[in-house]
Scaffold this motif. Structure first.
Motif, short mmCIF file in Angstrom:
data_model
loop_
_atom_site.label_atom_id
_atom_site.label_comp_id
_atom_site.label_asym_id
_atom_site.label_seq_id
_atom_site.Cartn_x
_atom_site.Cartn_y
_atom_site.Cartn_z
N LYS A 16 0.81 -1.23 0.00
CA LYS A 16 0.00 0.00 0.00
C LYS A 16 0.84 1.27 0.00
CE LYS A 16 -3.55 -2.61 0.02
NZ LYS A 16 -4.22 -2.89 -1.27
N ARG A 17 2.05 1.23 0.51
CA ARG A 17 2.86 2.46 0.56
C ARG A 17 3.19 2.96 -0.84
NH1 ARG A 17 8.94 0.60 2.56
NH2 ARG A 17 9.37 -0.83 0.85
N LYS A 18 3.09 2.10 -1.85
CA LYS A 18 3.32 2.52 -3.22
C LYS A 18 2.21 3.46 -3.70
CE LYS A 18 5.27 -2.07 -4.20
NZ LYS A 18 5.08 -3.33 -4.96
N HIS A 19 1.07 3.41 -3.00
CA HIS A 19 -0.09 4.19 -3.44
C HIS A 19 -0.47 5.29 -2.46
CE1 HIS A 19 -0.55 1.01 -6.41
NE2 HIS A 19 -0.52 0.13 -5.44
N HIS A 20 0.28 5.41 -1.35
CA HIS A 20 -0.04 6.45 -0.37
C HIS A 20 1.22 6.84 0.37
CE1 HIS A 20 -2.19 8.69 2.73
NE2 HIS A 20 -3.28 8.59 1.99
N ASP A 21 1.46 8.13 0.51
CA ASP A 21 2.71 8.58 1.12
C ASP A 21 2.62 8.76 2.64
OD1 ASP A 21 1.17 10.84 1.29
OD2 ASP A 21 2.44 12.07 -0.01
N ASN A 22 1.47 8.40 3.22
CA ASN A 22 1.34 8.48 4.68
C ASN A 22 0.79 7.15 5.20
OD1 ASN A 22 1.54 9.60 7.22
ND2 ASN A 22 -0.34 10.80 7.06
N ALA A 23 1.44 6.06 4.79
CA ALA A 23 1.05 4.71 5.21
C ALA A 23 1.97 4.24 6.33
CB ALA A 23 1.11 3.75 4.04
N HIS A 24 1.40 3.45 7.26
CA HIS A 24 2.16 3.00 8.43
C HIS A 24 1.76 1.56 8.77
CE1 HIS A 24 3.27 7.21 9.17
NE2 HIS A 24 2.01 7.46 8.82
N PRO A 25 2.74 0.68 9.01
CA PRO A 25 2.41 -0.70 9.37
C PRO A 25 2.07 -0.82 10.85
CG PRO A 25 4.80 -0.45 9.22
CD PRO A 25 4.19 0.88 8.84
N PHE A 26 0.94 -1.46 11.13
CA PHE A 26 0.54 -1.75 12.51
C PHE A 26 0.07 -3.21 12.57
CE2 PHE A 26 0.20 2.88 12.86
CZ PHE A 26 0.81 3.09 14.10
N PRO A 27 1.02 -4.14 12.65
CA PRO A 27 0.62 -5.56 12.76
C PRO A 27 -0.31 -5.75 13.95
CG PRO A 27 2.99 -5.36 12.43
CD PRO A 27 2.47 -3.97 12.69
N SER A 28 -1.23 -6.67 13.81
CA SER A 28 -2.18 -6.93 14.88
C SER A 28 -1.45 -7.31 16.16
CB SER A 28 -3.16 -8.02 14.47
OG SER A 28 -4.06 -7.53 13.50
N SER A 29 -1.98 -6.86 17.27
CA SER A 29 -1.30 -7.01 18.55
C SER A 29 -2.00 -8.05 19.41
CB SER A 29 -1.23 -5.65 19.25
OG SER A 29 -0.35 -5.69 20.33
N VAL A 30 -1.90 -7.91 20.73
CA VAL A 30 -2.41 -8.96 21.63
C VAL A 30 -2.74 -8.35 22.98
CG1 VAL A 30 -0.06 -9.55 22.38
CG2 VAL A 30 -1.88 -11.23 22.64
N ASP A 31 -3.77 -8.87 23.60
CA ASP A 31 -4.09 -8.57 24.99
C ASP A 31 -3.42 -9.67 25.82
OD1 ASP A 31 -5.17 -8.26 27.50
OD2 ASP A 31 -7.21 -7.86 26.79
N VAL A 32 -2.19 -9.41 26.24
CA VAL A 32 -1.37 -10.44 26.89
C VAL A 32 -2.05 -10.99 28.14
CG1 VAL A 32 0.81 -10.89 28.08
CG2 VAL A 32 0.81 -9.57 25.96
N ASP A 33 -2.57 -10.12 28.99
CA ASP A 33 -3.18 -10.58 30.23
C ASP A 33 -4.35 -11.51 29.98
OD1 ASP A 33 -1.34 -9.13 31.69
OD2 ASP A 33 -2.67 -7.41 32.01
#
Length: 394
Positions: free
Chosen positions: A186-203
């Protein structure tokens, strides 16, 4: 505040959380975040629910789902309050009101509800570009596209999806992606893209590390158990599951989740394969606690090319070794950890599961490695970083 007319309410308990919903709450002093989603709030508790529940601390969050049919002659909007103040909006459309014909109706329903609320300070958050058809006239302060999957690669994707995504990428101020592979695309098509891999509720998932009673439908399944939870759809490698079960009939394969977009008759059937159906988010740690190894038997196809499975860190938080097929984001993030093993064939999968069963016996080492991998990973951290990006875009 209360409203009459087509804005009807169904106050009910969420099937995926144990807490009773609050009354409808709207704070006129804070901005409104309208989230447009192809996923239903009550389907599987995942990225949208984690994030929107947290954004509801700072915004009035309206979570608008795709429409569903109604027997009524007139369209109406169901509004259901969920935890932490999130309002779930479900457009109810009469028979025959679909496709392009539905777009002006959806526009009127959404516009009418925003007007009833008196919304002036608006942000738009898209999970599906298809919603652009009835929201492109709105004038928000910020438009966010949280691209958690390559939806055009999924079975049954609308033919207009690719063009709608192009339009959304042109309009969006911010693009978040559910993993690094998607970010690179997607960064090829937008100059304000940011990766946020899915996270976790550890507790939440760490509860699986404690000894506890098995749920009734899992209690009679022998050991060792190899378990998976998630949507059972075209992303799963059903032939792989069948071959592993056949090669090791002494292993029990436990599959938890709803069956979607595939014929249930095509699911492999053996005495050591157990389909337990969908479970709530609150129930998952109890099932996970009863597994020896957690598996991710994903097929390698267009629908899995860009996925970054949320369940990888969840399994680790639960203290379980993991065996996965070579999904790109799993390999690049966890492939050298030693407790997430990668296998590219049924024979390799069996070998990796044997090694993972040995890993499970050295519990102290396993938990130490898992905690090291997880580090400060959390949905709160992801939410905080996203908030910073949004503030910069306003």
């Amino acid at each position: 505040m209360s409203w009459a007319g087509p804005f009807q309410y169904e106050i009910g308990k969420s099937p995926h959380k144990s807490a009773e919903p609050a009354e409808v709450v709207f704070d006129e002093q804070v901005p409104t975040l309208l989230c447009l989603s192809h996923l239903r709030w009550s389907f599987v508790y995942q990225r949208p629910q984690h994030l929107m529940s947290r954004f509801a601390r700072d915004f009035n969050v309206l979570f608008c789902e795709e429409p569903v049919p109604t027997e009524d002659a007139q369209p109406w909007l169901e509004v259901r309050p969920e935890e932490n103040g999130v309002q779930v909006l479900i457009p109810r459309l009469p028979a025959g009101c679909e496709g392009e014909a539905a777009e002006p109706v959806l526009r009127r329903l959404v516009d009418g509800y925003l007007a009833k609320l008196g919304v002036e300070d608006l942000l738009l958050w898209y999970y599906t570009p298809m919603s652009l058809a009835f929201t492109d006239h709105l004038e928000p302060k910020v438009v966010i596209y949280d691209c958690m999957d390559e939806l055009s690669a999924f079975h049954g994707a609308p033919p207009q999806l690719i063009e709608r995504e192009r339009q959304l990428l042109r309009r969006a101020d911010l693009v978040f992606t559910g993993g690094y592979s998607l970010y690179e695309a997607k960064r090829k098509h937008h100059d304000n893209a940011h990766p946020f891999p899915s996270s976790v509720d550890v507790d939440h998932f760490a509860a699986a590390r404690r000894p506890q009673a098995d749920p009734a439908d899992q209690a009679e399944i022998p050991l060792p158990r190899l378990g998976f939870y998630g949507v059972i759809d075209e992303r799963l490698d059903l032939p792989l599951i069948a071959k592993v079960a056949a090669q090791r009939p002494d292993w029990q394969i436990v599959l938890i989740g709803p069956v979607v977009k595939i014929d249930p008759a095509l699911l492999p059937q053996r005495d050591n394969i157990h389909y337990l159906g969908g479970k709530t988010y609150d129930e998952l740690p109890q099932y996970l606690a009863g597994w020896d190894v957690a598996i991710m038997p994903f097929a390698l196809n267009e629908s899995t090319r860009f996925i970054s499975p949320t369940k990888t860190p969840e399994y680790l938080a639960g203290g379980r070794p993991v065996v996965s097929t070579p999904i790109t984001d799993v390999v690049r993030t966890y492939g050298d950890t030693g407790i997430v093993r990668i296998a590219d064939s049924p024979e390799a999968f069996v070998t990796a599961c044997e090694a993972a069963l040995a890993d499970a016996e050295d519990r102290d080492s396993l938990l130490e490695k898992a905690d090291e991998i997880l580090g400060d990973m959390s949905w709160d951290h992801t939410w905080s970083l996203m908030k910073e990006k949004i503030q910069c875009a306003i």
